[in-house]
Design a protein around this motif. Structure first.
Motif, PDB file in Angstrom:
ATOM      1  N   PHE A  80       0.883  -1.164   0.000  1.00 14.30           N
ATOM      2  CA  PHE A  80       0.000   0.000   0.000  1.00 14.30           C
ATOM      3  C   PHE A  80       0.924   1.218   0.000  1.00 14.30           C
ATOM      4  O   PHE A  80       1.720   1.380   0.928  1.00 14.30           O
ATOM      5  N   TYR A  81       0.821   2.050  -1.019  1.00 13.60           N
ATOM      6  CA  TYR A  81       1.781   3.136  -1.166  1.00 13.60           C
ATOM      7  C   TYR A  81       1.101   4.454  -1.531  1.00 13.60           C
ATOM      8  O   TYR A  81      -0.060   4.484  -1.922  1.00 13.60           O
ATOM      9  N   ALA A  82       1.870   5.516  -1.387  1.00 18.49           N
ATOM     10  CA  ALA A  82       1.486   6.849  -1.862  1.00 18.49           C
ATOM     11  C   ALA A  82       2.527   7.256  -2.902  1.00 18.49           C
ATOM     12  O   ALA A  82       3.733   7.134  -2.641  1.00 18.49           O
ATOM     13  N   PRO A  83       2.093   7.706  -4.068  1.00 17.27           N
ATOM     14  CA  PRO A  83       3.049   8.033  -5.139  1.00 17.27           C
ATOM     15  C   PRO A  83       4.075   9.104  -4.754  1.00 17.27           C
ATOM     16  O   PRO A  83       5.181   9.116  -5.274  1.00 17.27           O
ATOM     17  N   TRP A  84       3.742   9.976  -3.836  1.00 16.58           N
ATOM     18  CA  TRP A  84       4.643  11.050  -3.425  1.00 16.58           C
ATOM     19  C   TRP A  84       5.608  10.635  -2.322  1.00 16.58           C
ATOM     20  O   TRP A  84       6.538  11.369  -1.989  1.00 16.58           O
ATOM     21  N   LYS A  89       8.879   5.131  -2.982  1.00 13.72           N
ATOM     22  CA  LYS A  89       9.649   5.197  -4.230  1.00 13.72           C
ATOM     23  C   LYS A  89      10.968   4.433  -4.090  1.00 13.72           C
ATOM     24  O   LYS A  89      11.373   3.713  -5.011  1.00 13.72           O
ATOM     25  N   ASP A  90      11.630   4.595  -2.946  1.00 16.58           N
ATOM     26  CA  ASP A  90      12.901   3.907  -2.712  1.00 16.58           C
ATOM     27  C   ASP A  90      12.735   2.394  -2.691  1.00 16.58           C
ATOM     28  O   ASP A  90      13.629   1.651  -3.106  1.00 16.58           O
ATOM     29  N   MET A  91      11.599   1.927  -2.211  1.00 22.52           N
ATOM     30  CA  MET A  91      11.352   0.490  -2.103  1.00 22.52           C
ATOM     31  C   MET A  91      10.994  -0.149  -3.451  1.00 22.52           C
ATOM     32  O   MET A  91      11.175  -1.357  -3.629  1.00 22.52           O
ATOM     33  N   GLN A  92      10.506   0.641  -4.397  1.00 23.21           N
ATOM     34  CA  GLN A  92       9.957   0.092  -5.637  1.00 23.21           C
ATOM     35  C   GLN A  92      10.916  -0.824  -6.399  1.00 23.21           C
ATOM     36  O   GLN A  92      10.505  -1.904  -6.827  1.00 23.21           O
ATOM     37  N   ALA A  97      11.996  -6.358  -8.183  1.00 23.60           N
ATOM     38  CA  ALA A  97      12.937  -7.483  -8.258  1.00 23.60           C
ATOM     39  C   ALA A  97      12.376  -8.708  -7.553  1.00 23.60           C
ATOM     40  O   ALA A  97      12.482  -9.843  -8.065  1.00 23.60           O
ATOM     41  N   ALA A  98      11.759  -8.502  -6.398  1.00 23.44           N
ATOM     42  CA  ALA A  98      11.156  -9.628  -5.668  1.00 23.44           C
ATOM     43  C   ALA A  98      10.018 -10.227  -6.477  1.00 23.44           C
ATOM     44  O   ALA A  98       9.877 -11.457  -6.558  1.00 23.44           O
ATOM     45  N   ALA A  99       9.200  -9.387  -7.096  1.00 24.50           N
ATOM     46  CA  ALA A  99       8.083  -9.884  -7.910  1.00 24.50           C
ATOM     47  C   ALA A  99       8.601 -10.704  -9.093  1.00 24.50           C
ATOM     48  O   ALA A  99       8.050 -11.757  -9.415  1.00 24.50           O
TER      49      ALA A  99
END
Length: 121
Positions: A80-84, A89-92, A97-99
């Motif tokens: 669950f994320y917020a685009p801002w 963003k750092d985790m993406q 890669a995990a996916a």
């Protein structure tokens, strides 16, 4: 109309009744969230209940969440994320890669939900 904070958005369907219900808007504040809300109000059948894909990640929405996740076929790791959000963003890259690494495992799916646009979940 019970407005206590700003901005407050209320939906009033086309009517001549001055006592018509004003429905509290409880979704995201982005352009796409506002447009999606109006489209859903005007034509509920126009909103897809199918999840989409972003590479190897399942993209879930208010409309697709339940019928995608609760099938009993696989387990889910959902971001669950917020685009801002800078942490999001750092985790993406790691999440992508995990996916990719787990995509062949039929027991688990990785998904993400833009929480700023999908507040009903």
């Amino acid at each position: 109309y019970g407005v206590q904070g700003y901005p407050t958005l209320k939906w009033i369907s086309a009517t001549t009744d001055k006592n018509a219900e004003a429905v509290e808007y409880e979704s995201g504040r982005s352009t796409s969230a506002l447009v999606k809300y109006v489209q859903k109000k005007l034509n509920p059948e126009s909103i897809s209940t199918e999840a989409t894909m972003d590479g190897d990640i399942v993209v879930l929405t208010d409309e697709s969440f339940d019928n995608t996740v609760f099938t009993g076929k696989e387990s889910w790791l959902i971001k669950f994320y917020a685009p801002w959000c800078s942490h999001c963003k750092d985790m993406q890259p790691s999440y992508e890669a995990a996916a990719a690494e787990l995509k062949e495992n039929s027991n688990v799916k990785l998904a993400m939900v833009d929480a700023t646009e999908n507040g009903a979940i």
